[in-house]
Write an enzyme that holds these catalytic residues in place. Sequence first.
Site, PDB file in Angstrom:
ATOM      1  N   ASP A 103       0.861  -1.183   0.000  1.00 39.22           N
ATOM      2  CA  ASP A 103       0.000   0.000   0.000  1.00 39.22           C
ATOM      3  C   ASP A 103       0.894   1.228   0.000  1.00 39.22           C
ATOM      4  O   ASP A 103       1.921   1.260   0.686  1.00 39.22           O
ATOM      5  CB  ASP A 103      -0.903   0.012   1.234  1.00 39.22           C
ATOM      6  CG  ASP A 103      -1.991  -1.048   1.186  1.00 39.22           C
ATOM      7  OD1 ASP A 103      -2.375  -1.443   0.080  1.00 39.22           O
ATOM      8  OD2 ASP A 103      -2.465  -1.452   2.261  1.00 39.22           O
ATOM      9  N   ASP A 136      -6.982  -1.804  -4.229  1.00 34.37           N
ATOM     10  CA  ASP A 136      -7.986  -1.473  -3.218  1.00 34.37           C
ATOM     11  C   ASP A 136      -9.082  -0.590  -3.805  1.00 34.37           C
ATOM     12  O   ASP A 136     -10.264  -0.771  -3.507  1.00 34.37           O
ATOM     13  CB  ASP A 136      -7.343  -0.771  -2.023  1.00 34.37           C
ATOM     14  CG  ASP A 136      -6.346  -1.649  -1.282  1.00 34.37           C
ATOM     15  OD1 ASP A 136      -6.433  -2.891  -1.388  1.00 34.37           O
ATOM     16  OD2 ASP A 136      -5.474  -1.081  -0.600  1.00 34.37           O
TER      17      ASP A 136
END
EC number: 3.4.23.36
Length: 155
Positions: A117, A136
């Site tokens: 991330d 995501d």
Amino acid sequence: MRIVYWTAFWAFLIDQATKYLVVHAMNLAERGTIEVYPPLLTLRMAWNTGINFGLFAEGAASSRWILIAVALLISVGVLYWAYRERPRRAGLVATGLLVGGAIGNVIDRLLYGAVADFLNVSCCGIDNPFAFNVADMAIFVGAAVLVLLPGEKGT
């Protein structure tokens, strides 16, 4: 169903390309943070071993394999649903986004042991501690469209 597979392919490819670019080419894995347009957009490296927002990140090593299996089972289930129900075009695109994003995060777990991330968005005096990635976003948009879309079948 071709639109599902093409959408999944492009969501997956864009996710993996951005991760490679940011983590390796821009060396975010070692730099930790790159301010792009502060405070609105910052690249902040986060290795997520759990699920959304790092939930269940402190689990056993087997949790990696459980999360991989769950993501793959959900992907197969959503593909089966789309094949059986034949939703309209928006539903097919949403299915592709969800599956492509899920596969992108599965690949991260296989390669790195965690999901890479790196996107951090903050605004208006609120410092967001969480980071996310393109996969995501694809999963979120795909799931939201599938939930909010009327249940009409396509032609």
